[in-house]
Each structure stands twice: as C-alpha cells, then as structure tokens.
Design an enzyme around this catalytic site. Structure first.
Site, mmCIF file in Angstrom:
data_model
loop_
_atom_site.group_PDB
_atom_site.id
_atom_site.type_symbol
_atom_site.label_atom_id
_atom_site.label_comp_id
_atom_site.label_asym_id
_atom_site.label_seq_id
_atom_site.Cartn_x
_atom_site.Cartn_y
_atom_site.Cartn_z
ATOM 1 N N HIS A 471 0.872 -1.255 -0.090
ATOM 2 C CA HIS A 471 -0.011 -0.048 0.067
ATOM 3 C C HIS A 471 0.877 1.405 0.008
ATOM 4 O O HIS A 471 0.535 2.068 0.706
ATOM 5 C CB HIS A 471 -0.880 -0.119 1.279
ATOM 6 C CG HIS A 471 -1.781 -1.240 1.253
ATOM 7 N ND1 HIS A 471 -2.160 -1.767 2.550
ATOM 8 C CD2 HIS A 471 -2.318 -2.097 0.427
ATOM 9 C CE1 HIS A 471 -2.798 -2.764 2.433
ATOM 10 N NE2 HIS A 471 -2.965 -3.189 1.146
HETATM 11 C C1 LIG Z 1 0.110 -7.341 -4.690
HETATM 12 C C2 LIG Z 1 -0.910 -6.240 -4.444
HETATM 13 C C3 LIG Z 1 -2.061 -6.777 -3.617
HETATM 14 C C4 LIG Z 1 -2.856 -5.852 -3.094
HETATM 15 N N1 LIG Z 1 -4.178 -6.115 -2.422
HETATM 16 C C5 LIG Z 1 -5.078 -5.338 -2.202
HETATM 17 C C6 LIG Z 1 -6.367 -5.724 -1.502
HETATM 18 O O1 LIG Z 1 -6.694 -6.715 -1.365
HETATM 19 N N2 LIG Z 1 -7.385 -4.578 -1.336
HETATM 20 C C7 LIG Z 1 -6.915 -3.328 -1.368
HETATM 21 O O2 LIG Z 1 -7.788 -2.386 -1.133
HETATM 22 N N3 LIG Z 1 -5.733 -2.876 -1.831
HETATM 23 C C8 LIG Z 1 -4.742 -3.860 -2.295
HETATM 24 N N4 LIG Z 1 -3.508 -3.505 -2.977
HETATM 25 C C9 LIG Z 1 -3.466 -2.185 -2.899
HETATM 26 C C10 LIG Z 1 -4.139 -1.211 -4.126
HETATM 27 O O3 LIG Z 1 -4.367 -2.290 -5.205
HETATM 28 C C11 LIG Z 1 -3.195 -0.111 -4.843
HETATM 29 O O4 LIG Z 1 -3.370 0.750 -3.462
HETATM 30 C C12 LIG Z 1 -4.193 0.646 -5.859
HETATM 31 O O5 LIG Z 1 -4.363 -0.164 -6.903
HETATM 32 C C13 LIG Z 1 -3.140 1.795 -6.225
HETATM 33 O O6 LIG Z 1 -3.796 2.297 -7.173
HETATM 34 P P1 LIG Z 1 -3.211 3.783 -7.941
HETATM 35 O O7 LIG Z 1 -4.317 4.301 -8.762
HETATM 36 O O8 LIG Z 1 -2.397 4.829 -6.916
HETATM 37 O O9 LIG Z 1 -1.901 3.302 -8.811
HETATM 38 P P2 LIG Z 1 -1.903 1.786 -9.582
HETATM 39 O O10 LIG Z 1 -3.063 1.204 -9.587
HETATM 40 O O11 LIG Z 1 -0.791 1.207 -9.264
HETATM 41 O O12 LIG Z 1 -1.712 2.482 -11.111
HETATM 42 C C14 LIG Z 1 -0.675 3.020 -11.860
HETATM 43 C C15 LIG Z 1 -0.867 2.893 -13.244
HETATM 44 O O13 LIG Z 1 0.292 3.705 -13.771
HETATM 45 C C16 LIG Z 1 1.145 2.855 -14.716
HETATM 46 N N5 LIG Z 1 2.443 3.651 -14.951
HETATM 47 C C17 LIG Z 1 3.518 3.567 -14.061
HETATM 48 N N6 LIG Z 1 4.319 4.348 -14.567
HETATM 49 C C18 LIG Z 1 4.138 4.594 -15.844
HETATM 50 C C19 LIG Z 1 4.764 5.389 -16.712
HETATM 51 N N7 LIG Z 1 5.947 5.945 -16.619
HETATM 52 N N8 LIG Z 1 4.109 5.536 -17.990
HETATM 53 C C20 LIG Z 1 2.786 5.064 -18.290
HETATM 54 N N9 LIG Z 1 2.126 4.357 -17.098
HETATM 55 C C21 LIG Z 1 2.631 4.132 -15.901
HETATM 56 C C22 LIG Z 1 1.160 1.409 -14.017
HETATM 57 O O14 LIG Z 1 1.467 0.445 -15.060
HETATM 58 C C23 LIG Z 1 -0.291 1.248 -13.463
HETATM 59 O O15 LIG Z 1 -1.215 0.502 -14.395
HETATM 60 C C24 LIG Z 1 -2.767 -4.281 -3.310
HETATM 61 C C25 LIG Z 1 -1.571 -3.933 -4.088
HETATM 62 C C26 LIG Z 1 -0.972 -4.820 -4.540
HETATM 63 C C27 LIG Z 1 0.380 -4.529 -5.419
#
Ligand SMILES: Cc1cc2nc3c(=O)[nH]c(=O)nc-3n(C[C@H](O)[C@H](O)[C@H](O)COP(=O)(O)OP(=O)(O)OC[C@H]3O[C@@H](n4cnc5c(N)ncnc54)[C@H](O)[C@@H]3O)c2cc1C
Length: 535
Positions: A471
C-alpha cells in the site's frame, strides 16, 4: 495515434481508470489514457487466485527493487506494483475496505478541505455496485465497481471471527461505515466469482466511446510545457518517442512510486537533488517523493488439522479446483487472500485501532530473499499489519535518463513506535491461536517456530520477517505547508495544467487496504475536474 486531447491521463490503474471513464462520459471531452503495460485481460486476471501468477512476474508487476533497509537487517525488498491496465486492482488480493472515519477526518483537519469522511463517503458509494442480497447500509448499489461476498471461504474463517470475539472484539456486520474496530468477514471486488479490476469496472463499458483513446504499452517519460504550465507528456512506445498534448489538463495517476519519479524526471522536485543529477530544475518543489508510507506486515503461521489450500496442491486437487472454477466460478480458486479481517487496539488508551489482522486459509513462509515457501502440510496464517505507521521513506531517481526508474528508500522501523506496535500486535495475534475457538485445530507451529518471549526475540523475528501489505502512498502529498505537492483540488502547487490523483496524494496512509480509496480519489478527481469545466 491521437496526439492531442482535452484531458491526458497518465497511468491506467485504480484511480486512472475511474478518471478516464468519468471524464469521457461528457461527449464533448476527448480523453487520452496512457498506460505502460498490457491490456490487463485474460484468465489469470479474471480468476481471483490468479494473483499468484501475476504478483512477482514482470509483465504484470513492476517489481520495483528498494534500496537495502537498515531497519530490516539490510534486506532489499521488491515492492509490487500493478503494471497492466487496471494497475494494482488487476493483480491485488481483492479485499474491499474503505478505512476509518478518523483517517479522512484527519486529512481534512490537516488542511485538505473537502476530504473528511462525510465528504468522501458519497464517492465511495458512487464507485460501488454492490452485487448480492441484503447489502449493508453503507454500500453503494449503482456504481461500476462490483463488490460482493466471496463465494468460497475456508471453514476456519468462523474460528478466526469467534476467536477474536473471545479476545473482546465486536463482530461487525457493516465495516464500511467508518468504524472498523472489530472482526468481520471481508467483502471482495468480485462479480460472480471473478475479479473486478478498475479496468473491467470502468474501462470495458467505456471502450466503445469515440472520445476515449487508450494507448497501452507506452511509457510516460517526461512532462512537457513551458512558462509555468504543463502542456502534455513525452511517451516512448515501441522504440518511438511522441509528444501528447493536453488542451485542458494532464492528470498524473501512475501510482505512489511512479508518479513522483515522473515529476522528478521532468525537473519538478527538490532543486538541489535535481541539480546533483544534472536535471534542469523547472519547479523547486521539496515534497515530491517525500512522505512515503507503507504498511509493514508479519505472518504468524500454524499447522492445523483441517485441509487448507496449501495442502491441496496435488495434480488431482488442481484439476478438481480448476473444473469447479470453470463450471461454476466457485471453489478455492475464487477465494481471497484475506477472508477475515480484525482491527484491534494494542493499548487501552487508543481511540482508534492500530493493528489489522487478515486471515488466510493457507500458509506460507518467506525465505531469506523474501520468496514464498509453501509447506505441503495444512496450515493457516494471520497477517499482522501496523495500521498507521509513523516511519517515512522517500522516492527518488538514480540518474537523469528519460526512463530513470524510481529509487525507493524506506526505513520501515525508523520510528520506534512502529516496532512497538508490531510487537504488541504480534503478541495479540499469537493469543488468537490459544482461544477456545482456535486451539483445538492447531497441530503445530510453522512460524515463529517456537514461542517467542522477550522483546529482543520478537524484535529480531520482526526485522527478519517483515514484508509489506503493498500500500505505498503519500509521495505527492495533498495539503498545505512546505511538504505538500498538490492542493486539495489535486492541482500541482506552483504550476498550472497538472493534477495528481492516485495513492500518492494521501497525506497519511489510511488504516486499511488502499484500492477502494484510490478509486474514490479517482471519482473525486473527475468530479472536481468536471465541476471546474462547467463553471
Ligand atoms: C500485490 C498487491 C495486493 C494488494 N491487495 C489489495 C487488496 O486486497 N485490497 C486493497 O484494497 N488494496 C490492495 N492493494 C493495493 C491497491 O491495489 C493499490 O493501492 C491501488 O491499486 C493503487 O492505485 P493507484 O491508482 O494509486 O495506482 P496503480 O493502480 O498502481 O496504477 C498506476 C498505473 O500507472 C502505470 N504507470 C506507472 N508508471 C508509468 C509510466 N511511466 N508511464 C505510463 N504508465 C505508468 C502502471 O503501470 C499502473 O497501471 C494491493 C496491491 C498490490 C500490488
């Protein structure tokens, strides 16, 4: 490839997918979503247990390697990060949870007007489409993100909930209304036994819109623009470099690790550090990449007298489970990592819970390199998680290259209060296995191998075994003051044309898993943008 749009969104993860979908609901808007990885489709994504094939594997996981952490005996840990469309939501453990009322009220009190619990609750509800009978009152019914009761749970889940009740926790029927103190059965971001990622929820229904353009396999290198305004982004796709221009705004949603790295590559960050790398400083903004927070976790494992998923790995069982999943979308392959959840207080003077426990109907331990080792004997595990860590790390970049990857520096137990909470949390977790509800099923210890008594023994165990709940957050902090990177409308402080909307904007990490909150941030960001466009 379309090279200009009203809105350009960088990163199609939990928040980015929600923003792309909502902004393209207005037919007058053109929207480009730029995404580094693949399209986030396939059986490994759909099948809930498919996470084991996604986490730790390059095409679906960034596998960011952190610097050695001196508070973890110098271990260098790989931080998971979803790479495909859907981001974290396409590889995560699918536990649906929102956090405490006081988490969000604390954001508001710290200068984030409009982000208190009562203000964000409508966006949690707007996002959610509860799929099942008798939804608890706090849930949303008409949103895009499917949330449901898991179809299959392990028989010992009831012993977990009863055991924590013996230890004094109340049983919660509705844990999403702002109070999580207690024990409960987890809800899942699933629809009828299949994962519902943010891409599936928000983008699949929007794909046919003529005004939404999704560019996958494109790496966003640097933000472009001049005179104090961000105008677009430079991307690398298949060996070619292109410029994508935003007529109105760029929205950065690359996640808490990649978003600050992209700002730093673009010359936005602490001036001195950028100059040391030879990067031209476009905007001296000290807080970029600071304030990194993560939930440390410890696994407590026991062998038990009933079959668990790790004791059912033979070919026979795999075929049986596979057929059950294919035919009915039921069975162990639809189960969640954390089927049961408890939030407890390690001290009686606390007003809010400070430790979270997750029950899993399988057991595994970590080897010295942090790889999971499965034991063939039946076992369960309880993850112990520090809810509100005080320790802070940072994200930097190692060089001035257009694709310089993030450098993660975190000292997990730098603040001694986090070690104290983890020790107390582990001791309470051990007591669960001694409750009347649980003890008759326990046949032996897996990890810790023997009872640990003194603080020194616990501390040594914790430093050796800590992993993360995945997270990461806080690295483009929302708020006021010198560390703040964005204001409460998510606009970059001191430059026009850019908002940040993802886990990085959380000023303080919430006391729960972060997916639902990131989707809420996406919903709220889209609402702020649309309101401003209408004004
Ligand atoms: C293994 C795992 C298990 C988890 N389990 C849970 C759970 O059970 N329940 C829960 O509530 N949360 C869980 N989480 C946490 C939750 O999924 C994340 O906090 C959330 O998905 C983050 O969302 P975000 O929008 O911040 O970024 P992300 O969903 O990480 O999205 C960022 C996106 O930007 C893209 N990106 C990055 N750099 C670049 C670039 N330079 N150019 C273009 N694209 C780029 C990435 O590829 C990604 O698709 C888990 C996370 C992980 C990794």
């Amino acid at each position: 490839m379309l090279k200009e749009a009203d809105y350009v969104i960088i990163g199609g993860g939990s928040a980015g997918c929600a923003i792309a979908s909502r902004l393209s609901e207005d037919h007058g808007n053109t929207v480009i979503l730029i995404k580094a990885g693949g399209n986030g489709r396939g059986w490994k994504v759909d099948m809930p247990a498919g996470s084991v094939f996604l986490v730790g594997h390059e095409p679906s996981d960034w596998r960011y390697l952190a610097e050695p952490d001196p508070t973890l005996n110098g271990r260098a840990i790989r931080w998971a990060g979803g790479r495909m469309l859907g981001g974290g939501s396409a590889i995560n453990a699918q536990l649906y949870i929102r956090g405490l009322r006081s988490d969000f009220d604390g954001w508001e009190a710290g200068g984030c007007a409009g982000w208190g619990f009562d203000a964000v609750l409508p966006f949690f509800k707007k996002a959610e489409g509860f799929d099942g009978a008798n939804p608890p009152p706090s849930h949303g019914l008409n949103g895009k993100l499917a949330v449901s009761r898991p179809r299959t749970t392990h028989p010992l889940l009831k012993n977990f909930t009863q055991g924590f009740q013996e230890l004094g926790l109340p049983y919660l029927e509705d844990y999403c209304a702002g109070d999580q103190f207690g024990v409960f059965r987890a809800l899942a971001t699933q629809r009828r036994g299949q994962r519902c990622s943010a891409a599936k929820a928000y983008l699949e229904p929007a794909m046919k819109r003529a005004n939404l353009h999704i560019i996958t396999g494109a790496f966003a290198q640097r933000l472009t623009g001049a005179d104090g305004r961000i105008a677009g982004v430079e991307i690398a796709q298949g060996g070619e470099i292109s410029q994508i221009t935003a007529r109105r705004e760029v929205i950065l949603s690359a996640g808490a690790i990649a978003s600050p790295a992209l700002l730093l590559r673009s010359g936005i960050g602490a001036g001195e550090a950028l100059q040391r790398l030879g990067i031209v400083v476009r905007h001296d903004l000290h807080g970029v990449g600071r304030n990194l927070q993560e939930h440390p976790a410890i696994l407590l494992n026991r062998f038990v007298d009933v079959p668990t998923y790790n004791s059912q790995m033979s070919l026979y069982h795999q075929i049986r489970m596979g057929l059950q999943y294919l035919i009915s979308k039921r069975g162990p392959l639809t189960s969640l990592g954390g089927q049961g959840v408890a939030f407890a207080k390690t001290r009686s003077d606390l007003s809010d819970p400070d430790v979270q426990y997750l029950f899993s109907g399988a057991t595994y331990d970590l080897d010295a390199e942090g790889k999971a080792i499965m034991d063939a004997r039946p076992g369960v595990l309880i993850s112990v998680i520090v809810c509100r860590p005080y320790s802070r790390g940072k994200i930097g970049i190692g060089d001035a290259g257009a694709q310089a990857m993030p450098v993660i520096s975190h000292r997990t137990y730098e603040d001694p209060r986090d070690m104290e909470t983890m020790m107390a949390g582990c001791r309470l977790g051990e007591r669960l296995f001694e409750t009347a509800a649980f003890r008759s099923h326990v046949t032996g210890r897996y990890s810790p191998e023997r009872p640990l008594e003194s603080d020194q023994e616990w501390e040594a165990f914790i430093r050796r075994k800590t992993l993360y709940a995945w997270h990461p957050s806080g690295t483009c902090k929302m708020g006021v003051g010198p560390q703040a990177v964005v204001d409460p409308s998510l606009k970059l402080r001191g430059m026009a044309g850019l908002r940040v909307a993802d886990a990085s904007i959380m000023p303080n990490l919430i006391s729960a898993n972060t997916n639902a909150t990131c989707i809420m941030i996406g919903e709220k960001a889209a609402d702020l943008i649309r309101q401003e466009a209408r004004a």
